[in-house]
Motif scaffolding. Sequence first.
Motif, PDB file in Angstrom:
ATOM      1  N   PHE A   1       0.874  -1.176   0.000  1.00  0.00           N
ATOM      2  CA  PHE A   1       0.000   0.000   0.000  1.00  0.00           C
ATOM      3  C   PHE A   1       0.905   1.217   0.000  1.00  0.00           C
ATOM      4  N   ALA A   2       0.737   2.087  -0.997  1.00  0.00           N
ATOM      5  CA  ALA A   2       1.608   3.258  -1.151  1.00  0.00           C
ATOM      6  C   ALA A   2       0.819   4.545  -1.069  1.00  0.00           C
TER       7      ALA A   2
ATOM      8  N   SER B   1      -0.233   2.570   8.369  1.00  0.00           N
ATOM      9  CA  SER B   1       0.873   1.639   8.584  1.00  0.00           C
ATOM     10  C   SER B   1       0.404   0.188   8.599  1.00  0.00           C
ATOM     11  N   SER B   2      -0.909  -0.037   8.403  1.00  0.00           N
ATOM     12  CA  SER B   2      -1.449  -1.397   8.347  1.00  0.00           C
ATOM     13  C   SER B   2      -2.812  -1.362   7.669  1.00  0.00           C
ATOM     14  N   LEU B   3      -3.340  -2.516   7.346  1.00  0.00           N
ATOM     15  CA  LEU B   3      -4.659  -2.599   6.731  1.00  0.00           C
ATOM     16  C   LEU B   3      -5.728  -1.988   7.634  1.00  0.00           C
ATOM     17  N   ARG B   4      -5.608  -2.188   8.922  1.00  0.00           N
ATOM     18  CA  ARG B   4      -6.602  -1.656   9.859  1.00  0.00           C
ATOM     19  C   ARG B   4      -6.666  -0.126   9.815  1.00  0.00           C
TER      20      ARG B   4
ATOM     21  N   ILE C   1       6.088   3.478   0.063  1.00  0.00           N
ATOM     22  CA  ILE C   1       5.478   2.252   0.574  1.00  0.00           C
ATOM     23  C   ILE C   1       5.144   2.470   2.045  1.00  0.00           C
ATOM     24  N   LEU C   2       3.866   2.397   2.365  1.00  0.00           N
ATOM     25  CA  LEU C   2       3.430   2.606   3.748  1.00  0.00           C
ATOM     26  C   LEU C   2       3.400   1.292   4.518  1.00  0.00           C
TER      27      LEU C   2
END
Length: 247
Positions: free
Chosen positions: A109-110, A117-120, A195-196
């Motif tokens: 994820f960019a 910093s995460s999907l959540r 890129i996160l």
Amino acid sequence: MKSLLQGLLVLCCLTLCETPVLAGEVHLSVAASLKEVINELSDSYTRSHPGARFLKNYGASGQLAKQIESGAPADIFISANVEWVDYLKGKKLVEPSSVATFTFNTLVFAGQPGKASSLRDLTRLNRIAIGSPKSVPAGEYAVQALKKVGLEKQLEKKLIMARDVRECLMYAERGEVDGGFVYRTDALQARQARILFTVPQDLYPKIIYPMALTGPGAKNPDAAGFFAFLHGNEAKAVLAKYGFAAQ
């Protein structure tokens, strides 16, 4: 004189008929994320095979497969997932014995630093770019990951559909979205976006780039030659240079 001219005209016609007008022409249909790799490799190949001429079509894998099915010229097809090569194999539009793995990639994820910093963390964002899952493998992988962590419904109204992974990255670069799901190799080329986080590999299938010769490609010596070249060490070195994984 008239008969001489007629004779020359017939001779020219016969010569043209015997000479393949499209000799050396190779049509490539390739996933958009491989654009720089294939451009570099095709340029290198033409230096040692000056008669070869490449006509390149980059885009979403599903879109390219549908174009081939509709009759678009293609000698070599490289997809960003196995689904679309299997689709064409089922339609008898690629040579089954030629199907091989070209390379591998990773989903990330960019976006702008600090956004997530995460999907959540995506639940806090307003606009998220994603390739249309129906034709863009990166989008399909992202949807599978979101489903596994139970975020698909929460995020569905925030998703901005893109034609391919490069368009996702463009939206993120311009700040038109808070971030987007792209391949690691694309994100490494970004100027503004970063890129996160990397999407955990256990949430989606391994990203495999298969390649295959089409029916016409198998009969095209220049296409077959370049296809063999794509299996070689120079191709592996260029893939590594752009961040693609060998396995």
